[in-house]
Design an enzyme around this catalytic site. Structure first.
Site, PDB file in Angstrom:
ATOM      1  N   LYS A 121       0.837  -1.201   0.000  1.00 19.27           N
ATOM      2  CA  LYS A 121       0.000   0.000   0.000  1.00 19.27           C
ATOM      3  C   LYS A 121       0.878   1.259   0.000  1.00 19.27           C
ATOM      4  CE  LYS A 121      -3.932  -2.271   2.219  1.00 19.27           C
ATOM      5  NZ  LYS A 121      -4.752  -2.517   3.416  1.00 19.27           N
TER       6      LYS A 121
ATOM      7  N   GLN B 117      -4.548  -1.305   9.562  1.00 17.37           N
ATOM      8  CA  GLN B 117      -4.548  -2.633   8.949  1.00 17.37           C
ATOM      9  C   GLN B 117      -5.162  -3.652   9.904  1.00 17.37           C
ATOM     10  OE1 GLN B 117      -3.734  -3.216   5.784  1.00 17.37           O
ATOM     11  NE2 GLN B 117      -4.128  -5.398   5.967  1.00 17.37           N
TER      12      GLN B 117
ATOM     13  N   ASP C  20     -10.829   3.507   4.167  1.00 11.57           N
ATOM     14  CA  ASP C  20     -11.231   2.104   4.062  1.00 11.57           C
ATOM     15  C   ASP C  20     -12.754   1.977   3.995  1.00 11.57           C
ATOM     16  OD1 ASP C  20      -9.427  -0.012   3.875  1.00 11.57           O
ATOM     17  OD2 ASP C  20      -8.811   0.152   5.974  1.00 11.57           O
TER      18      ASP C  20
HETATM   19  N1  GUN Z   1      -7.277  -6.535   6.161  1.00 12.11           N
HETATM   20  C1  GUN Z   1      -7.717  -7.256   5.108  1.00 12.11           C
HETATM   21  N2  GUN Z   1      -8.269  -6.442   4.181  1.00 12.11           N
HETATM   22  C2  GUN Z   1      -8.179  -5.184   4.655  1.00 12.11           C
HETATM   23  C3  GUN Z   1      -8.565  -3.921   4.152  1.00 12.11           C
HETATM   24  O1  GUN Z   1      -9.131  -3.777   3.070  1.00 12.11           O
HETATM   25  N3  GUN Z   1      -8.272  -2.860   4.945  1.00 12.11           N
HETATM   26  C4  GUN Z   1      -7.672  -2.992   6.145  1.00 12.11           C
HETATM   27  N4  GUN Z   1      -7.446  -1.896   6.859  1.00 12.11           N
HETATM   28  N5  GUN Z   1      -7.293  -4.141   6.638  1.00 12.11           N
HETATM   29  C5  GUN Z   1      -7.550  -5.241   5.901  1.00 12.11           C
END
Ligand code: GUN
Length: 284
Positions: free
Chosen positions: A53, A97, A120
């Site tokens: 990311k 995350q 998100d």
């Molecule tokens: N863990 C698995 N998928 C995601 C996501 O799309 N965003 C976040 N913050 N954590 C995740």
């Protein structure tokens, strides 16, 4: 019938190219979009996702900071750090995350994020806005799925959409988006009695369970569009999705591969949401 492979890598590259231009326009106005990514503990998969990311941000000109905290950080300490980022003018997006260590209440942490910086789209405000048809930020994976369907000119209105998996991150939000777009939506979950009965009805089948081979060629309708959200490892330690890819060839109309389907789109849409958040700030 030849099954089309939907190329998520190609579409995500195009989206990132377009975002680069948008970021440059913002930079001309002295605004550099900024994303803060918080990671807690040392979950290896999470570390890889976060690294990807941050790297993707840098490539389009978004400034990104990564804040890594020890697995034993307290809930209050984590919330304090989020509050600091909420008022940081240079930060347009905050992502925590998931999963978080078990002593931390995930929903408390998500609710601490300013909804205007919740790129998100997980905050209850953003979930509620999506539910009522006025979304501010679409969660990144569902957003990426919609972009893939649009790019392939898949008809959603009046279609039968079946979703396998009812998570807050993928299953529930993609159901809302497809419903809004006029699909008849079924959400299956781990207690669903006869999964095949539902999947066989699907014009659009979205599978997000984390269970390899949960769907195979015997469970789908001819010509169905298959979206595979799973990222698993098979017996030979090779990356695979939730759908048995080989068994649907010649039956499905199209399928997203793993890797190279939904995964790269998720990251591209995170960047899109961060740029949108920076743009929203000028509009207000
Ligand atoms: N863990 C698995 N998928 C995601 C996501 O799309 N965003 C976040 N913050 N954590 C995740």
């Amino acid at each position: 019938m030849k099954t089309k492979i939907i190329n998520g890598l190609k579409l995500s590259a195009k989206i990132r190219e377009d975002l680069k231009n948008k970021v440059n326009q913002l930079i001309d106005k002295n605004i550099t979009p900024g994303l803060a990514v918080i990671i807690v503990g040392n979950n290896q998969a999470s570390q890889i996702y976060v690294r990807n990311k941050v790297k993707a941000c840098n490539e389009v000109g978004i400034s990104s900071i990564e804040e890594a905290y020890s697995h034993d950080i307290s809930e209050n300490e984590l919330i304090k750090n989020i509050h600091r980022l909420n008022v940081d003018e240079k930060i347009n997006g905050i992502l925590v995350q998931l999963p978080l260590p078990s002593h931390i209440d995930t929903s408390k942490i998500i609710e601490a994020i300013d909804p205007k910086k919740d790129v998100d789209g997980f905050h209850v405000i953003n979930a509620g806005l999506l539910m009522t048809g006025k979304p501010m930020f679409l969660p990144c994976t569902p957003y990426g799925i919609i972009k893939l369907l649009e790019s392939e000119n898949i008809n959603i209105r009046g279609s039968e959409a079946v979703i396998v998996g009812a998570s807050n991150i993928v299953g529930k939000p993609i159901a809302m988006i497809l419903l809004q777009a006029g699909a008849t939506v079924t959400i299956c979950n781990s207690k669903t009695k006869n999964l095949k009965e539902h999947t066989q009805r699907a014009d659009i089948l979205i599978v997000a369970t984390g269970k390899p081979n949960i769907v195979d060629g015997t469970m789908i309708k001819k010509g169905a569009i298959l979206i595979d959200v799973g990222i698993n490892r098979d017996n030979q330690n090779k990356i695979c999705g939730d759908i048995n890819f080989d068994s649907v060839q010649g039956i499905a109309g199209a399928i997203t591969p793993v890797p190279g389907g939904v995964g790269p789109m998720t990251i591209a849409m995170l960047l899109a949401n961060t740029v949108k958040s920076a743009e929203n700030k000028i509009k207000i």
